[in-house]
Design a protein around this motif. Sequence first.
Motif, short mmCIF file in Angstrom:
data_model
loop_
_atom_site.label_atom_id
_atom_site.label_comp_id
_atom_site.label_asym_id
_atom_site.label_seq_id
_atom_site.Cartn_x
_atom_site.Cartn_y
_atom_site.Cartn_z
N PHE A 90 0.83 -1.22 0.00
CA PHE A 90 0.00 0.00 0.00
C PHE A 90 0.86 1.26 0.00
O PHE A 90 0.44 2.30 -0.52
CB PHE A 90 -0.94 0.01 1.23
N THR A 110 -8.14 -5.11 3.02
CA THR A 110 -8.13 -6.03 1.88
C THR A 110 -7.99 -7.48 2.34
O THR A 110 -7.46 -7.76 3.40
CB THR A 110 -6.98 -5.71 0.91
N THR A 169 0.63 6.95 9.74
CA THR A 169 -0.13 6.22 8.71
C THR A 169 0.20 4.73 8.77
O THR A 169 -0.69 3.88 8.65
CB THR A 169 0.15 6.79 7.31
N SER A 187 1.56 3.38 -3.27
CA SER A 187 0.57 4.31 -3.83
C SER A 187 0.15 5.36 -2.80
O SER A 187 -0.19 6.48 -3.14
CB SER A 187 -0.67 3.54 -4.31
N THR A 243 -2.49 5.78 -0.96
CA THR A 243 -3.86 6.29 -1.05
C THR A 243 -4.81 5.28 -0.42
O THR A 243 -4.52 4.08 -0.38
CB THR A 243 -4.30 6.52 -2.51
N ASN A 244 -5.96 5.78 0.06
CA ASN A 244 -6.99 4.91 0.64
C ASN A 244 -6.42 3.92 1.66
O ASN A 244 -6.68 2.72 1.57
CB ASN A 244 -7.73 4.12 -0.46
N MET A 245 -5.66 4.43 2.62
CA MET A 245 -5.01 3.56 3.58
C MET A 245 -6.02 2.63 4.27
O MET A 245 -5.79 1.43 4.39
CB MET A 245 -4.26 4.39 4.63
N GLU A 246 -7.14 3.21 4.72
CA GLU A 246 -8.10 2.39 5.47
C GLU A 246 -8.69 1.28 4.60
O GLU A 246 -8.83 0.13 5.02
CB GLU A 246 -9.23 3.26 6.03
N LYS A 247 -8.98 1.62 3.34
CA LYS A 247 -9.52 0.62 2.41
C LYS A 247 -8.50 -0.49 2.17
O LYS A 247 -8.81 -1.67 2.18
CB LYS A 247 -9.90 1.30 1.09
N GLN A 248 -7.24 -0.10 1.98
CA GLN A 248 -6.19 -1.09 1.73
C GLN A 248 -5.89 -1.93 2.97
O GLN A 248 -5.50 -3.09 2.87
CB GLN A 248 -4.92 -0.39 1.23
#
Length: 264
Positions: free
Chosen positions: A164, A177, A237, A167, A169-174
Amino acid sequence: MEEKYELRRVTVTRYITPLREGGSLPALAEADDDFKYVLKFKGAGHGVKALTAELIGSEIARALGMKVPELVFAELDEAFGRTEADEEIQDLLKTSQGLNLALHFLSGAINFDPVVTQVEPMLASKIVWLDSYITNVDRTFRNTNMLIWHKELWLIDHGASFYFHHSWTNMEKQAKTTFSLIKDHVLLPVASQIEEANAICKRLLTEEKIREIVALIPDEWLDWEGNDQSFEELRETYVQFLLVRLANSEIFIKEAQNARQTFI
């Protein structure tokens, strides 16, 4: 008050030999403490992010009770490597001046072979859990990234984890996964205790321990080009990624359990 956990620092005194062909060209080197190390260069491949992944992944494995060679921060002097004949290696040494990462060299260790060595189910399950958690794409039949040393299993090479951060971006989404690549894990066929491993690992990996590990990342490795966040914001992060992923571990353990069904 408990003493702050830190890695030892050494200065590289001798480049011995590259360890394998490939983009990252890790090397066997000697340091000023007279020990030999596997030296990972910040000027190679994915650079400092690979070193950061190696650092966090290895220290999480250690916190979970797995055997990992000692990691040290390895300083490369400006003058180091000027006499190196190979131009590619000379360039690598030049771009890696400053702080790099090195693992204690396990002399006489042999590569893990799943046909030759049986791994106990709980240990296999913990390693599968670890690699699912840190999104480590390397621990496959083709590239096991484990060694047998003194009849014990040692984990190496976690630099391909935490993808992750390439990129950012979208740490919480990644962090939530499933990590489908676990299907290729060399130990998945014998990892029959993933639920139990999940409970053990979640108990061992406290927020305090996660913050202690992430705090080890040197400022020098967080000075990314084009980045406008402070070093502390970047570290936070990583911490949040690890905490969110830990809190949602059922997502990735379910994926591992489902993938394992193909071997049963």
